[in-house]
Design a protein around this motif. Structure first.
Motif, PDB file in Angstrom:
ATOM      1  N   ALA A  94       0.816  -1.216   0.000  1.00 30.21           N
ATOM      2  CA  ALA A  94       0.000   0.000   0.000  1.00 30.21           C
ATOM      3  C   ALA A  94       0.851   1.268   0.000  1.00 30.21           C
ATOM      4  CB  ALA A  94      -0.932   0.006   1.212  1.00 30.21           C
ATOM      5  N   TRP A  95       2.021   1.213   0.642  1.00 33.88           N
ATOM      6  CA  TRP A  95       2.866   2.393   0.790  1.00 33.88           C
ATOM      7  C   TRP A  95       4.058   2.409  -0.165  1.00 33.88           C
ATOM      8  CZ3 TRP A  95       2.510   6.794   3.898  1.00 33.88           C
ATOM      9  CH2 TRP A  95       1.363   6.861   4.679  1.00 33.88           C
ATOM     10  N   SER A  96       4.012   1.614  -1.219  1.00 35.86           N
ATOM     11  CA  SER A  96       5.119   1.560  -2.172  1.00 35.86           C
ATOM     12  C   SER A  96       4.594   1.605  -3.601  1.00 35.86           C
ATOM     13  CB  SER A  96       5.925   0.270  -2.009  1.00 35.86           C
ATOM     14  OG  SER A  96       6.433   0.147  -0.711  1.00 35.86           O
ATOM     15  N   THR A  97       5.305   2.335  -4.425  1.00 38.93           N
ATOM     16  CA  THR A  97       5.093   2.296  -5.860  1.00 38.93           C
ATOM     17  C   THR A  97       6.443   1.909  -6.432  1.00 38.93           C
ATOM     18  OG1 THR A  97       3.446   4.047  -5.731  1.00 38.93           O
ATOM     19  CG2 THR A  97       4.377   3.584  -7.899  1.00 38.93           C
ATOM     20  N   GLY A  98       6.600   0.634  -6.774  1.00 36.67           N
ATOM     21  CA  GLY A  98       7.922   0.143  -7.154  1.00 36.67           C
ATOM     22  C   GLY A  98       8.821   0.194  -5.936  1.00 36.67           C
ATOM     23  N   ALA A  99       9.964   0.857  -6.084  1.00 41.89           N
ATOM     24  CA  ALA A  99      10.904   0.971  -4.967  1.00 41.89           C
ATOM     25  C   ALA A  99      10.760   2.305  -4.226  1.00 41.89           C
ATOM     26  CB  ALA A  99      12.329   0.832  -5.489  1.00 41.89           C
ATOM     27  N   VAL A 100       9.715   3.069  -4.565  1.00 41.78           N
ATOM     28  CA  VAL A 100       9.544   4.411  -4.017  1.00 41.78           C
ATOM     29  C   VAL A 100       8.397   4.422  -3.001  1.00 41.78           C
ATOM     30  CG1 VAL A 100       9.001   6.814  -4.621  1.00 41.78           C
ATOM     31  CG2 VAL A 100      10.366   5.420  -6.179  1.00 41.78           C
ATOM     32  N   LYS A 101       8.617   5.103  -1.871  1.00 40.46           N
ATOM     33  CA  LYS A 101       7.545   5.252  -0.878  1.00 40.46           C
ATOM     34  C   LYS A 101       6.471   6.173  -1.440  1.00 40.46           C
ATOM     35  CE  LYS A 101       8.426   6.269   3.568  1.00 40.46           C
ATOM     36  NZ  LYS A 101       8.599   7.077   4.791  1.00 40.46           N
ATOM     37  N   SER A 102       5.220   5.763  -1.289  1.00 35.81           N
ATOM     38  CA  SER A 102       4.105   6.594  -1.719  1.00 35.81           C
ATOM     39  C   SER A 102       2.942   6.390  -0.756  1.00 35.81           C
ATOM     40  CB  SER A 102       3.681   6.246  -3.150  1.00 35.81           C
ATOM     41  OG  SER A 102       3.272   4.901  -3.223  1.00 35.81           O
ATOM     42  N   MET A 103       2.203   7.464  -0.524  1.00 40.66           N
ATOM     43  CA  MET A 103       1.052   7.372   0.372  1.00 40.66           C
ATOM     44  C   MET A 103      -0.120   6.790  -0.403  1.00 40.66           C
ATOM     45  SD  MET A 103      -1.061  10.404   2.269  1.00 40.66           S
ATOM     46  CE  MET A 103      -2.371  10.438   1.043  1.00 40.66           C
ATOM     47  N   PRO A 104      -0.868   5.866   0.205  1.00 38.71           N
ATOM     48  CA  PRO A 104      -2.047   5.332  -0.479  1.00 38.71           C
ATOM     49  C   PRO A 104      -3.071   6.439  -0.766  1.00 38.71           C
ATOM     50  CG  PRO A 104      -1.526   4.032   1.477  1.00 38.71           C
ATOM     51  CD  PRO A 104      -0.658   5.247   1.515  1.00 38.71           C
ATOM     52  N   ALA A 105      -3.689   6.397  -1.935  1.00 39.80           N
ATOM     53  CA  ALA A 105      -4.693   7.398  -2.310  1.00 39.80           C
ATOM     54  C   ALA A 105      -5.824   7.417  -1.288  1.00 39.80           C
ATOM     55  CB  ALA A 105      -5.242   7.080  -3.699  1.00 39.80           C
ATOM     56  N   GLY A 106      -6.187   8.618  -0.854  1.00 38.25           N
ATOM     57  CA  GLY A 106      -7.302   8.779   0.062  1.00 38.25           C
ATOM     58  C   GLY A 106      -7.024   8.419   1.514  1.00 38.25           C
ATOM     59  N   TRP A 107      -5.758   8.150   1.843  1.00 36.95           N
ATOM     60  CA  TRP A 107      -5.423   7.742   3.213  1.00 36.95           C
ATOM     61  C   TRP A 107      -5.764   8.829   4.216  1.00 36.95           C
ATOM     62  CZ3 TRP A 107      -1.276   9.231   6.697  1.00 36.95           C
ATOM     63  CH2 TRP A 107      -1.170   8.385   7.813  1.00 36.95           C
ATOM     64  N   VAL A 108      -6.339   8.421   5.333  1.00 36.65           N
ATOM     65  CA  VAL A 108      -6.593   9.296   6.482  1.00 36.65           C
ATOM     66  C   VAL A 108      -5.990   8.589   7.691  1.00 36.65           C
ATOM     67  CG1 VAL A 108      -8.339  10.395   7.931  1.00 36.65           C
ATOM     68  CG2 VAL A 108      -8.758  10.106   5.473  1.00 36.65           C
ATOM     69  N   PRO A 109      -5.129   9.256   8.439  1.00 39.81           N
ATOM     70  CA  PRO A 109      -4.515   8.573   9.581  1.00 39.81           C
ATOM     71  C   PRO A 109      -5.551   8.218  10.648  1.00 39.81           C
ATOM     72  CG  PRO A 109      -3.945  10.918   9.585  1.00 39.81           C
ATOM     73  CD  PRO A 109      -4.680  10.645   8.317  1.00 39.81           C
ATOM     74  N   THR A 110      -5.485   6.985  11.130  1.00 39.34           N
ATOM     75  CA  THR A 110      -6.305   6.609  12.280  1.00 39.34           C
ATOM     76  C   THR A 110      -5.721   7.308  13.497  1.00 39.34           C
ATOM     77  OG1 THR A 110      -4.924   4.706  12.839  1.00 39.34           O
ATOM     78  CG2 THR A 110      -6.767   4.311  11.291  1.00 39.34           C
ATOM     79  N   PHE A 111      -6.452   7.287  14.577  1.00 38.65           N
ATOM     80  CA  PHE A 111      -5.957   7.933  15.794  1.00 38.65           C
ATOM     81  C   PHE A 111      -4.640   7.298  16.238  1.00 38.65           C
ATOM     82  CE2 PHE A 111     -10.729   8.291  16.397  1.00 38.65           C
ATOM     83  CZ  PHE A 111     -10.786   9.588  15.907  1.00 38.65           C
ATOM     84  N   ARG A 112      -4.561   5.965  16.194  1.00 34.75           N
ATOM     85  CA  ARG A 112      -3.344   5.270  16.646  1.00 34.75           C
ATOM     86  C   ARG A 112      -2.184   5.499  15.680  1.00 34.75           C
ATOM     87  NH1 ARG A 112      -3.884   1.913  20.932  1.00 34.75           N
ATOM     88  NH2 ARG A 112      -2.027   0.772  20.297  1.00 34.75           N
ATOM     89  N   ALA A 113      -2.457   5.578  14.377  1.00 36.60           N
ATOM     90  CA  ALA A 113      -1.396   5.886  13.410  1.00 36.60           C
ATOM     91  C   ALA A 113      -0.872   7.297  13.652  1.00 36.60           C
ATOM     92  CB  ALA A 113      -1.905   5.734  11.978  1.00 36.60           C
ATOM     93  N   LEU A 114      -1.770   8.233  13.931  1.00 37.39           N
ATOM     94  CA  LEU A 114      -1.349   9.605  14.210  1.00 37.39           C
ATOM     95  C   LEU A 114      -0.521   9.660  15.495  1.00 37.39           C
ATOM     96  CD1 LEU A 114      -1.408  12.521  13.280  1.00 37.39           C
ATOM     97  CD2 LEU A 114      -3.637  12.774  14.401  1.00 37.39           C
ATOM     98  N   ARG A 115      -0.901   8.887  16.489  1.00 38.22           N
ATOM     99  CA  ARG A 115      -0.123   8.835  17.737  1.00 38.22           C
ATOM    100  C   ARG A 115       1.290   8.312  17.461  1.00 38.22           C
ATOM    101  NH1 ARG A 115      -0.895   9.012  23.317  1.00 38.22           N
ATOM    102  NH2 ARG A 115       0.402   7.588  24.528  1.00 38.22           N
TER     103      ARG A 115
END
Length: 194
Positions: A88-109
């Motif tokens: 989900a967080w990779s496009t080939g060898a490059v880091k990329s954010m998944p489209a439409g991602w919203v951080p959950t409370f625990r991810a934000l923490r």
């Protein structure tokens, strides 16, 4: 002293997806035959210890070690349970954010634990200087969570999303809850400006 709040981060069960907060910062995933490893080098030992604690709470084997540069490193053991996170967080060898991602409370923490810093009435969430294409997307993701940041430091080695204003800072504090340990207090979002 005001009434104690019930913080949003405490309402969710630990999950592998919490580690997205590390990837929003400067965390990395590496995929191998034995599975995906998530790791992040952090500025302080308390950060590494708290990240490992959260990884273990999600059911992963994890450890605090030291990077080649001598700084604290938190990492999960390779696991196929993390393969979807890597994809989900990779496009080939490059880091990329998944489209439409919203951080959950625990991810934000976890993002705050990994790369958050208080700065004279402002708060900054660190970004990955090696993944500049994620910066604007992550600013948008934070806006979707109801916290409008400003992108700063993009021309240097310390890009960040800066959060200012009482309402935004209070919302961030409400999402991530209290500091996880005494050492975190100085770099934790405050409930109110001092």
């Amino acid at each position: 002293m005001g009434q104690l709040s019930f913080f949003s981060a405490e309402t969710e069960e630990p999950a592998y997806s919490d580690l997205e907060g590390l990837l929003a910062a400067h965390g990395q995933t590496v995929r191998s035959e034995s599975g995906t490893r998530v790791s992040i080098v952090v500025a302080d030992r308390w950060r590494a210890e708290q990240i490992v604690e959260q990884m273990r709470a999600a059911g992963l084997e994890a450890e605090v070690t030291t990077s080649d540069e001598g700084t604290p490193l938190a990492r999960a053991a390779p696991s196929h349970d993390l393969d979807a996170l890597h994809a989900a967080w990779s496009t080939g060898a490059v880091k990329s954010m998944p489209a439409g991602w919203v951080p959950t409370f625990r991810a934000l923490r976890l993002w705050v634990i990994a790369a958050g810093h208080s700065d004279e009435g402002r708060y900054e969430l660190g970004l990955d200087p090696h993944a500049p294409e994620t910066h604007a997307d992550l600013a948008t993701a934070l806006m979707r969570a109801g916290i409008a940041p400003t992108l700063v430091g993009t021309r240097g080695n310390s890009p960040a999303l800066r959060i200012t204003g009482h309402r935004r800072l209070a919302r961030l504090h409400e999402y991530v809850g209290p500091p996880p340990c005494p050492a975190a207090v100085a770099d934790w979002p405050a409930a109110e400006l001092h």
